[in-house]
Design a protein around this motif. Structure first.
Motif, short mmCIF file in Angstrom:
data_model
loop_
_atom_site.label_atom_id
_atom_site.label_comp_id
_atom_site.label_asym_id
_atom_site.label_seq_id
_atom_site.Cartn_x
_atom_site.Cartn_y
_atom_site.Cartn_z
N VAL A 565 13.70 43.82 8.24
CA VAL A 565 14.15 42.64 8.99
C VAL A 565 14.49 43.00 10.43
CG1 VAL A 565 15.98 40.91 9.15
CG2 VAL A 565 14.92 41.41 6.94
N VAL A 566 15.18 44.11 10.63
CA VAL A 566 15.52 44.50 12.00
C VAL A 566 14.26 44.79 12.80
CG1 VAL A 566 16.78 46.17 13.40
CG2 VAL A 566 17.79 45.35 11.29
N LEU A 567 13.28 45.45 12.19
CA LEU A 567 12.01 45.68 12.88
C LEU A 567 11.34 44.37 13.27
CD1 LEU A 567 10.50 48.53 10.67
CD2 LEU A 567 11.04 48.73 13.11
N ALA A 568 11.45 43.36 12.42
CA ALA A 568 10.79 42.07 12.68
C ALA A 568 11.37 41.35 13.88
CB ALA A 568 10.88 41.19 11.43
N HIS A 569 12.54 41.77 14.35
CA HIS A 569 13.12 41.14 15.54
C HIS A 569 12.59 41.75 16.84
CE1 HIS A 569 15.97 38.30 13.79
NE2 HIS A 569 16.20 39.21 12.84
N HIS A 570 11.87 42.84 16.76
CA HIS A 570 11.12 43.40 17.90
C HIS A 570 11.97 43.62 19.15
CE1 HIS A 570 7.26 42.96 15.86
NE2 HIS A 570 7.56 41.72 15.56
N PHE A 571 13.18 44.12 18.99
CA PHE A 571 14.00 44.35 20.19
C PHE A 571 13.96 45.79 20.67
CE2 PHE A 571 16.94 44.50 16.53
CZ PHE A 571 17.45 45.78 16.67
N VAL A 572 13.16 46.64 20.01
CA VAL A 572 12.99 48.03 20.45
C VAL A 572 11.50 48.33 20.59
CG1 VAL A 572 13.37 50.45 19.90
CG2 VAL A 572 15.09 48.78 19.27
N ILE A 573 11.17 49.01 21.69
CA ILE A 573 9.85 49.63 21.79
C ILE A 573 10.04 51.06 21.30
CG2 ILE A 573 7.99 50.33 23.34
CD1 ILE A 573 8.92 48.13 25.24
N PRO A 574 9.67 51.37 20.05
CA PRO A 574 9.97 52.70 19.50
C PRO A 574 9.25 53.79 20.28
CG PRO A 574 9.37 51.14 17.76
CD PRO A 574 9.00 50.50 19.06
N SER A 575 9.93 54.91 20.43
CA SER A 575 9.27 56.03 21.12
C SER A 575 8.86 57.08 20.09
CB SER A 575 10.15 56.60 22.23
OG SER A 575 11.38 57.08 21.72
N TYR A 576 9.43 58.27 20.11
CA TYR A 576 8.84 59.38 19.35
C TYR A 576 9.93 60.37 18.99
CZ TYR A 576 9.29 60.96 24.12
OH TYR A 576 9.82 61.23 25.36
N THR A 577 9.59 61.30 18.11
CA THR A 577 10.56 62.32 17.70
C THR A 577 9.84 63.57 17.22
OG1 THR A 577 12.49 62.74 16.28
CG2 THR A 577 10.69 61.51 15.30
N LEU A 578 10.56 64.66 17.27
CA LEU A 578 10.17 65.92 16.64
C LEU A 578 11.27 66.25 15.65
CD1 LEU A 578 8.42 68.54 16.45
CD2 LEU A 578 9.92 69.49 18.23
N ARG A 579 10.93 66.40 14.38
CA ARG A 579 11.95 66.55 13.36
C ARG A 579 12.36 68.01 13.16
NH1 ARG A 579 13.69 62.82 10.58
NH2 ARG A 579 14.00 64.10 8.71
#
Length: 622
Positions: A565-579
């Motif tokens: 649901v939070v993703l469906a609100h589209h308020f973040v342009i996700p970036s990236y990560t190194l785990r």
């Protein structure tokens, strides 16, 4: 579970299976005293344990560890919601409980030797260790705990919200403090309270060297008194801090401390510029460097100290094995320009992660597509089973797309794919009432669509420029505003931005902190980590279901639903990560042969090695 204002880049192989197998949320017995609290099955260490398995009980004491930090500090008061608290202040203060690094969500008694949870989880009582002492020799008391809690929620509105379900804190017997709750199924609250830093009431209510009364509600640069393994020995305001090991520390032989806190001296050097800071590391001005740039990790370690082995490069997956992450460009929904979800969705189509991966990242990163990236709570595909049942229960409150369309990030990486994504972005803007005239994107009233991206230092500038350049092709005027850490923190706390590069670290036991991240109650609460200003009844309903989830399967289902649901609100342009942590260090230290599963343990588990130091040269052990 815990709140963090710092982001980390995040091998969960095997962990998910262990985690999924746990049948219940909490196995800590209720109605009786226990020396531990766990949300993951049974605690590993029993009543008679003498130390954690991963430490070297014979680790020598001595030497100095020098760390670098970016920015500065202006206070030693650990609970204020403003200012920059000095790094390392956690060496001075202690919590009621402390975690082990080879278990998930399991804490053991420290200042509190034991806890007792009410059978219905309506309260928790902590029994203070009678050996616990402040650095002036006075005992740590239950009254100190009550005072610390009350002052924390009095002076820090952030924590008022975080502790919203805690209705009382009182001394209920000599050496015992009981916290009462306003609900009976919130199994995380005892652990949250176990993380409380205990402050010395008598010291804070006393006078300083000049006879001036101290005030816990004000900033201070007076070295504080605590009960921890170190005391603050000296400092240069905003530039350096030196901590020294407390020789008569009450907890020296405590099972949670054996084999740890091995350095006599712990120094922090501050820098205002990251490039200058790296050069200082190369010049042996401090010992440990945590790398945050893929290009530097790939190309900038060809200097003599690395090639001759005096500096060691190493990857540590342990530091990210117990947490998940969402980080990216966060839109401020308090601004009218981001009110339409079509606009918010459109902006993601202008971010070309694949191009950055090819040209800047040396293939080191993966793109984030979940608010719980790296954890088994990540939503994927279409909802089914219990997750679908959870979503059906709030169907009227959540976007219909959560039932029909899985979240995926746009993929670019070549000119044709980018052009197609930008056409999609422009189409979404058009559906939202905008039109492209010449090289400007205009709203229905003729106002150009503009935005400013707020950054904390220059590291992310090239990444943000990718977004700015691509948005310009569809008429969006975006600018980058890079500020220093104090200004960034102040603007973040007051929500003074259009778009900010920031994020959230998530634990293996998501719960109460989700209100602080995404709940309506924190949308206008300055200092909260609700950076987007999300105020949505569907999200609120899912958060409340998550908090009272009574078994692991339900917790997983609700968290996946929340993520979706939070993703469906589209308020973040996700970036990236190194785990995993990329770290370089001057080779002056040794460590346990086997590091714990969930931490590299530096510097707490490591120790000064005079033989290595002699071969490395430079800094001494003094």
């Amino acid at each position: 579970m815990t709140l963090s204002t710092k982001l980390t880049s995040l091998t969960l192989a095997g962990l998910a299976a262990v985690f999924m197998a746990a049948p219940a949320m909490a196995q800590t017995p209720t109605g009786q005293w226990s020396n531990s609290f766990t949300l993951e099955g049974e605690a590993k260490y029993g009543l008679d344990y003498s130390h954690f398995d991963y430490v070297n009980v014979d680790a020598p004491k001595g030497g100095t560890v020098r760390l670098g930090d970016l920015g500065g500090f202006d206070t030693f008061n650990p609970i204020l919601p403003k200012g920059e608290t000095a790094g390392g202040i956690g060496l001075v203060y202690e919590t009621l409980l402390t975690p082990s690094a080879d278990e998930l969500n399991t804490y053991y008694g420290l200042v509190a030797e034991a806890l007792q949870i009410a059978p219905d989880f309506s309260a928790v009582t902590f029994r203070i260790d009678p050996d616990a002492r402040w650095h002036d020799g006075e005992p740590v008391t239950a009254e100190d705990v009550v005072w610390s809690f009350n002052k924390l929620i009095e002076v820090n509105p952030d924590r008022t919200q975080y502790y919203a379900n805690i209705t009382s804190a009182e001394v209920t017997a000599p050496g015992e403090v009981t916290f009462g709750f306003d609900q009976t199924d919130n199994r995380e609250l005892p652990l949250i309270l176990g993380q409380l830093h205990v402050l010395p009431q008598h010291w804070w209510e006393g006078e300083d060297a000049n006879g001036k009364p101290r005030n816990i509600a004000e900033s201070t640069l007076e070295p504080p008194m605590g009960s921890g393994p170190y005391h603050l020995a000296s400092f240069d305001p905003g530039r350096t801090i030196t901590y020294e090991r407390v020789e008569d520390y009450w907890g020296e032989d405590h099972p949670t401390n054996v084999g740890q806190n091995n350095f006599d001296t712990y120094k922090i050097e501050y820098f205002l510029d990251l490039t200058v800071m790296f050069e200082a590391f190369k010049g042996d001005q401090f010992d440990w460097w945590s790398e945050n740039q893929a290009s530097r990790w790939a190309t900038a370690y060809d200097f003599p100290a690395v090639t001759d082995g005096r500096i060691i490069k190493e990857l540590f997956p342990q530091d990210y094995a117990s947490s998940g992450l969402m980080v990216g460009f966060i839109m401020n929904l308090r601004r009218d320009k981001f009110a339409d979800p079509l606009v918010r969705e459109a902006l993601n189509y202008a971010f070309d992660f694949e191009e950055l991966s090819n040209t800047m990242f040396y293939g080191q990163y993966e793109r984030i597509d979940s608010f719980f990236f790296g954890l088994p709570f990540k939503s994927s595909g279409l909802p089914e089973g219990e997750e679908l049942e959870v979503l059906e229960s709030v169907r009227d409150l959540v976007p219909e797309t959560v039932f029909t369309t899985p979240y995926v990030n746009p993929v670019s990486g070549d000119p044709a794919a980018l052009r197609a994504n930008l056409r999609t972005a422009l189409d979404l803007f058009t559906q939202a009432g905008y039109r492209l005239e010449g090289n400007r994107l205009l709203g229905a009233d003729g106002t150009p669509f503009t935005l400013e991206i707020l950054l904390n230092g220059p590291t992310i500038e090239p990444v943000a420029q990718n977004l700015v350049t691509n948005l310009a092709q569809i008429g969006v005027v975006a600018n980058i505003r890079t500020v220093d850490s104090p200004q960034f923190i102040n603007r973040a706390r007051s929500f003074d931005y259009d778009m900010i590069y920031n994020g959230w670290v998530q634990s293996y036991s998501p719960g109460n902190e989700q209100r602080f991240f995404f709940g309506s109650s924190t949308a206008e609460q300055q200092g909260a980590q609700n950076y987007a200003g999300l105020a949505d009844p569907g999200v609120d309903a899912l958060i409340e279901k998550l908090i009272v989830a009574d078994d692991r399967e339900t917790q997983e289902a609700v968290t996946k639903a929340l993520d979706r649901v939070v993703l469906a609100h589209h308020f973040v342009i996700p970036s990236y990560t190194l785990r995993m942590l990329r770290a370089a260090r001057w080779d002056r230290f040794s460590r346990p042969e086997e590091l714990p599963e969930f931490s590299s343990g530096f510097p707490a588990l490591w120790w000064w090695d005079p033989d290595k130091a002699a071969r490395t040269g430079g800094a001494t052990g003094q």
